[in-house]
Motif scaffolding. Structure first.
Motif, PDB file in Angstrom:
ATOM      1  N   LEU A 239       0.832  -1.197   0.000  1.00  0.00           N
ATOM      2  CA  LEU A 239       0.000   0.000   0.000  1.00  0.00           C
ATOM      3  C   LEU A 239       0.872   1.255   0.000  1.00  0.00           C
ATOM      4  O   LEU A 239       1.912   1.281   0.650  1.00  0.00           O
ATOM      5  CB  LEU A 239      -0.880   0.041   1.245  1.00  0.00           C
ATOM      6  N   LYS A 240       0.412   2.243  -0.722  1.00  0.00           N
ATOM      7  CA  LYS A 240       1.087   3.541  -0.745  1.00  0.00           C
ATOM      8  C   LYS A 240       0.032   4.617  -0.866  1.00  0.00           C
ATOM      9  O   LYS A 240      -1.072   4.372  -1.331  1.00  0.00           O
ATOM     10  CB  LYS A 240       2.064   3.644  -1.923  1.00  0.00           C
ATOM     11  N   GLU A 241       0.398   5.804  -0.455  1.00  0.00           N
ATOM     12  CA  GLU A 241      -0.480   6.976  -0.571  1.00  0.00           C
ATOM     13  C   GLU A 241       0.353   8.096  -1.177  1.00  0.00           C
ATOM     14  O   GLU A 241       1.475   8.342  -0.737  1.00  0.00           O
ATOM     15  CB  GLU A 241      -0.995   7.369   0.810  1.00  0.00           C
ATOM     16  N   THR A 242      -0.185   8.753  -2.181  1.00  0.00           N
ATOM     17  CA  THR A 242       0.537   9.848  -2.818  1.00  0.00           C
ATOM     18  C   THR A 242      -0.116  11.182  -2.453  1.00  0.00           C
ATOM     19  O   THR A 242      -1.291  11.228  -2.081  1.00  0.00           O
ATOM     20  CB  THR A 242       0.570   9.699  -4.353  1.00  0.00           C
ATOM     21  N   GLY A 243       0.661  12.228  -2.571  1.00  0.00           N
ATOM     22  CA  GLY A 243       0.152  13.557  -2.283  1.00  0.00           C
ATOM     23  C   GLY A 243       1.028  14.623  -2.902  1.00  0.00           C
ATOM     24  O   GLY A 243       2.043  14.328  -3.541  1.00  0.00           O
ATOM     25  N   LYS A 244       0.623  15.849  -2.699  1.00  0.00           N
ATOM     26  CA  LYS A 244       1.350  16.996  -3.241  1.00  0.00           C
ATOM     27  C   LYS A 244       1.539  18.005  -2.109  1.00  0.00           C
ATOM     28  O   LYS A 244       0.577  18.375  -1.444  1.00  0.00           O
ATOM     29  CB  LYS A 244       0.562  17.599  -4.393  1.00  0.00           C
ATOM     30  N   LEU A 245       2.770  18.424  -1.903  1.00  0.00           N
ATOM     31  CA  LEU A 245       3.075  19.427  -0.889  1.00  0.00           C
ATOM     32  C   LEU A 245       2.607  20.795  -1.365  1.00  0.00           C
ATOM     33  O   LEU A 245       2.653  21.105  -2.557  1.00  0.00           O
ATOM     34  CB  LEU A 245       4.580  19.460  -0.612  1.00  0.00           C
ATOM     35  N   VAL A 246       2.167  21.627  -0.448  1.00  0.00           N
ATOM     36  CA  VAL A 246       1.706  22.979  -0.779  1.00  0.00           C
ATOM     37  C   VAL A 246       2.905  23.886  -1.044  1.00  0.00           C
ATOM     38  O   VAL A 246       2.977  24.562  -2.065  1.00  0.00           O
ATOM     39  CB  VAL A 246       0.844  23.556   0.364  1.00  0.00           C
ATOM     40  N   TYR A 247       3.867  23.894  -0.120  1.00  0.00           N
ATOM     41  CA  TYR A 247       5.029  24.768  -0.241  1.00  0.00           C
ATOM     42  C   TYR A 247       6.221  24.057  -0.860  1.00  0.00           C
ATOM     43  O   TYR A 247       7.117  24.703  -1.389  1.00  0.00           O
ATOM     44  CB  TYR A 247       5.408  25.333   1.132  1.00  0.00           C
TER      45      TYR A 247
ATOM     46  N   GLU B  58      -2.666   9.051   7.713  1.00  0.00           N
ATOM     47  CA  GLU B  58      -3.959   8.583   8.222  1.00  0.00           C
ATOM     48  C   GLU B  58      -4.741   7.882   7.126  1.00  0.00           C
ATOM     49  O   GLU B  58      -5.378   6.853   7.368  1.00  0.00           O
ATOM     50  CB  GLU B  58      -4.765   9.754   8.793  1.00  0.00           C
ATOM     51  N   SER B  59      -4.712   8.426   5.922  1.00  0.00           N
ATOM     52  CA  SER B  59      -5.393   7.804   4.793  1.00  0.00           C
ATOM     53  C   SER B  59      -4.796   6.434   4.491  1.00  0.00           C
ATOM     54  O   SER B  59      -5.518   5.468   4.231  1.00  0.00           O
ATOM     55  CB  SER B  59      -5.297   8.714   3.564  1.00  0.00           C
ATOM     56  N   LEU B  60      -3.488   6.332   4.545  1.00  0.00           N
ATOM     57  CA  LEU B  60      -2.793   5.055   4.334  1.00  0.00           C
ATOM     58  C   LEU B  60      -3.225   4.050   5.398  1.00  0.00           C
ATOM     59  O   LEU B  60      -3.508   2.894   5.093  1.00  0.00           O
ATOM     60  CB  LEU B  60      -1.280   5.276   4.373  1.00  0.00           C
ATOM     61  N   ARG B  61      -3.290   4.491   6.638  1.00  0.00           N
ATOM     62  CA  ARG B  61      -3.710   3.624   7.741  1.00  0.00           C
ATOM     63  C   ARG B  61      -5.139   3.137   7.503  1.00  0.00           C
ATOM     64  O   ARG B  61      -5.454   1.964   7.709  1.00  0.00           O
ATOM     65  CB  ARG B  61      -3.596   4.365   9.069  1.00  0.00           C
TER      66      ARG B  61
END
Length: 125
Positions: free
Chosen positions: A2-10, A98-101
């Motif tokens: 399992l993995k979760e991807t995202g994008k940093l704001v700064y 948390e989403s990954l969990r």
């Protein structure tokens, strides 16, 4: 895995460029031992308490779990994250964890229909 991807704001500044895309993965036992070793070797959490200790410990774990496209894993150290990760981006990664969990928990739950089918086949035998 399992993995979760995202994008940093700064984003994270590294070698004169900004990086925004990240992935988090579950912490393995080996990763956890490495994080604890880093904390012990560097002494980062000695003589600190409360929120600072919690953040430094979290960053030690993330140094094992976090991948940022364009930044080599060995450069994502506790010190690098501490001095380069914006507070809002810290919160974004927490949300991804948390989403990954949640995904992990959901993946571990059995399908009720499959459970009933398995139970009925046991009774029939």
């Amino acid at each position: 895995m399992l993995k979760e991807t995202g994008k940093l704001v700064y984003g994270l500044a590294y070698n004169g460029q900004m990086y925004f895309d990240y992935t988090v993965k579950p912490l393995t036992l080996a990763d956890e031992l490495k994080a604890l070793e880093v904390l012990e070797e560097t002494g980062l959490i000695e003589d600190v308490s409360g929120a600072k200790k919690a953040i430094l410990t979290t960053l030690a774990y993330w140094a094992q779990q976090l991948e940022v496209s364009g930044i080599d894993a060995e450069n994502l150290s506790v010190e690098f994250l501490l001095h380069n990760l914006a507070s809002e981006d810290y919160q974004s990664i927490l949300t991804s964890m948390e989403s990954l969990r949640s995904k992990s928990i959901a993946a571990g739950q059995s399908d009720p229909a499959a459970s009933e089918e398995a139970d009925s086949s046991v009774v029939m035998q």
